[in-house]
Each structure stands twice: as structure tokens, then as C-alpha cells.
Design a protein around this motif. Structure first.
Motif, short mmCIF file in Angstrom:
data_model
loop_
_atom_site.label_atom_id
_atom_site.label_comp_id
_atom_site.label_asym_id
_atom_site.label_seq_id
_atom_site.Cartn_x
_atom_site.Cartn_y
_atom_site.Cartn_z
N ILE A 7 28.12 38.03 29.81
CA ILE A 7 28.30 38.25 31.24
C ILE A 7 28.44 39.74 31.53
O ILE A 7 29.37 40.39 31.05
CB ILE A 7 29.56 37.53 31.75
CG1 ILE A 7 29.52 36.03 31.42
CG2 ILE A 7 29.75 37.77 33.24
CD1 ILE A 7 28.50 35.24 32.19
N ASN A 8 27.53 40.27 32.33
CA ASN A 8 27.66 41.64 32.81
C ASN A 8 28.34 41.61 34.18
O ASN A 8 27.75 41.17 35.16
CB ASN A 8 26.28 42.30 32.92
CG ASN A 8 26.35 43.68 33.57
OD1 ASN A 8 27.37 44.36 33.48
ND2 ASN A 8 25.28 44.07 34.22
N ILE A 38 23.81 37.12 31.66
CA ILE A 38 23.91 36.82 33.09
C ILE A 38 24.51 38.02 33.81
O ILE A 38 25.59 38.50 33.45
CB ILE A 38 24.80 35.58 33.33
CG1 ILE A 38 24.16 34.34 32.67
CG2 ILE A 38 25.01 35.35 34.82
CD1 ILE A 38 25.04 33.11 32.67
N ASP A 39 23.80 38.51 34.83
CA ASP A 39 24.29 39.60 35.67
C ASP A 39 24.97 38.99 36.89
O ASP A 39 24.28 38.42 37.77
CB ASP A 39 23.14 40.51 36.08
CG ASP A 39 22.57 41.29 34.92
OD1 ASP A 39 23.32 42.08 34.32
OD2 ASP A 39 21.38 41.10 34.61
N LEU A 40 26.29 39.12 36.96
CA LEU A 40 27.02 38.45 38.04
C LEU A 40 26.57 38.90 39.42
O LEU A 40 26.54 38.09 40.36
CB LEU A 40 28.52 38.72 37.89
CG LEU A 40 29.23 38.01 36.73
CD1 LEU A 40 30.72 38.31 36.79
CD2 LEU A 40 29.00 36.50 36.79
N TYR A 41 26.23 40.17 39.56
CA TYR A 41 25.89 40.68 40.88
C TYR A 41 24.47 40.33 41.31
O TYR A 41 24.04 40.75 42.39
CB TYR A 41 26.15 42.18 40.94
CG TYR A 41 27.62 42.48 41.10
CD1 TYR A 41 28.20 42.66 42.36
CD2 TYR A 41 28.46 42.54 39.99
CE1 TYR A 41 29.55 42.90 42.51
CE2 TYR A 41 29.83 42.78 40.13
CZ TYR A 41 30.36 42.97 41.40
OH TYR A 41 31.71 43.20 41.54
N GLY A 97 33.66 40.87 41.07
CA GLY A 97 32.77 39.83 40.56
C GLY A 97 33.29 39.20 39.30
O GLY A 97 33.30 37.97 39.16
N LEU A 98 33.74 40.01 38.34
CA LEU A 98 34.25 39.45 37.10
C LEU A 98 35.61 38.79 37.31
O LEU A 98 35.91 37.76 36.70
CB LEU A 98 34.36 40.51 36.00
CG LEU A 98 34.67 39.90 34.63
CD1 LEU A 98 33.45 39.13 34.11
CD2 LEU A 98 35.10 40.94 33.63
#
Length: 210
Positions: A7-8, A38-41, A97-98
Motif C-alpha cells: 500500500i502506497n 495499491i496507490d490509495l490516492y 489516506g493511510l
């Protein structure tokens, strides 16, 4: 084949956190894992925990029932064999986001019962990466808090901090006089490669603990 979710949690593609998360993912892949980054943004809109307590009801114990852009991510983590999390430090904490993902991942596992205290019966190894423009040691307490909670509710957690990072390519564009651009760039060229190697090694070692 073991499945690792990486997770980024940074909105900045191609910068410090993104690079280190991808290094850790590459390390896991080199050891034979299937890795999904996976890029959260880049996900559809989502929120943190909304305190509905649906995850405490008998039909959904330990599972977030809020429906939004995080649903598929949470399902993938629950079925994964390992988890890589990365975030820059914004205003003394991980990114919004994280943090939202962290709330939605950890809170459902908290039972509020003496037995069992944790609804997660399937612990997985975690690599937790923090990046910061601040000097070494500034966020030791933050790191400790996240590590302890991740270990308690998700699984054994290894950490990596990249401090005093290069934040932008051209500091003079913003007039940031509290930084020494030359020292930042020197560190990027000399220390950051070592941190990339460390991230790769953590991802690689993750497979040995599964």
C-alpha cells in the motif's frame, strides 16, 4: 504462491514513499511472492472509520461493513499473506489516506471483550515504512504506536524510517530557507540508496516469516 499487498499511502507518485514501497514489493517478489501494489490516492472516494459498530455485530465480527473505495482493498488484505504499508509524515502523523485505511483495518479486529480481545485469528507479517523531511528520531513515538497496534491486531511488524528526505527537486522555487538543499540532495544520493536496499531486504525477509 504467497500473496503480498503493498500500500502506497502517499499522494506523490515517484517520490520517497512510493519508491520505498515499491522496493519492498520488489524484494517480496524476488523471494517468490505475488505482489499487488495499491496507490490509495488513486482509489475511489473513501473515509476513515465512521463508528457505525457494524463490525461488532454477530453477522460481521471483525469485518468493516462501510461500503466505499476501500472495500476491495480491505478484502485483499484479509486474504493476503503479508502487508506492506508506506506513508510520509504529514503534520506529525501518517497521511489522511493511510490513516483512514488503518482505522478501517484495525478497528474491526478490536472486540471490546476480555475473550477474545481480537477478532483477527489470522495474523500476517507487516512492513511499515515512514518517510519524513524531519531529522532522524523525530517520529520515534509515532512509529512505536503504529508498530504496537499493527503487531497486536494485524501481525508481526518490521519498520523502516527514511528521515531528512529530499522533498522537492527545486527548493528555491518555494523559498524554504530552513532547509539546506545541497545537504538534502547529497543525502538523496548517498543515504537514500541504502534505505532502498533496506526496504528491498525487508520485503524479501517477509517471505521467510510466512
Amino acid at each position: 504462491m504467497k500473496k503480498i499487498i503493498a500500500i502506497n499511502g502517499s499522494p506523490r507518485s515517484g517520490w520517497n514513499t512510493d519508491i520505498l514501497v515499491r522496493e519492498a514489493a520488489a524484494g517480496a517478489a524476488s523471494a517468490g511472492a505475488e505482489v499487488e501494489i495499491i496507490d490509495l490516492y488513486q482509489l475511489e472516494k473513501y473515509t476513515g472509520c465512521i463508528s457505525c459498530f457494524g463490525c461488532k455485530t454477530e453477522a460481521h465480527l471483525g469485518t468493516c461493513i462501510c461500503r466505499d473505495g476501500l472495500n476491495d482493498v480491505l478484502e485483499k488484505i484479509r486474504s493476503a499473506d503479508g502487508l506492506i504499508l508506506g506513508s510520509p509524515v504529514y503534520l506529525g502523523d501518517v497521511t489522511a489516506g493511510l490513516r483512514a485505511l488503518y482505522e478501517r483495518l484495525v478497528f474491526p479486529y478490536i472486540s471490546y471483550k476480555l475473550d477474545p480481545p481480537n477478532y483477527n485469528s489470522r495474523k500476517i507479517p507487516v512492513v511499515f515504512i515512514l518517510t519524513s523531511g524531519a531529522p532522524e528520531g523525530c517520529y520515534a513515538d509515532l512509529l512505536k504506536r503504529y508498530r504496537e497496534n499493527l503487531e497486536a491486531f494485524v501481525g508481526p511488524t518490521q519498520t523502516l524510517v527514511a528521515a531528512d528526505t529530499l522533498q522537492v527537486s527545486h527548493y528555491d522555487r518555494y523559498g524554504w530557507t530552513m532547509f539546506d538543499p545541497d545537504k538534502k540532495k547529497e543525502r538523496r544520493e548517498t543515504v537514500f540508496p541504502q534505505e532502498r536496499q533496506a526496504a528491498f531486504a525487508l520485503g524479501q525477509a517477509m517471505l521467510n516469516s510466512i
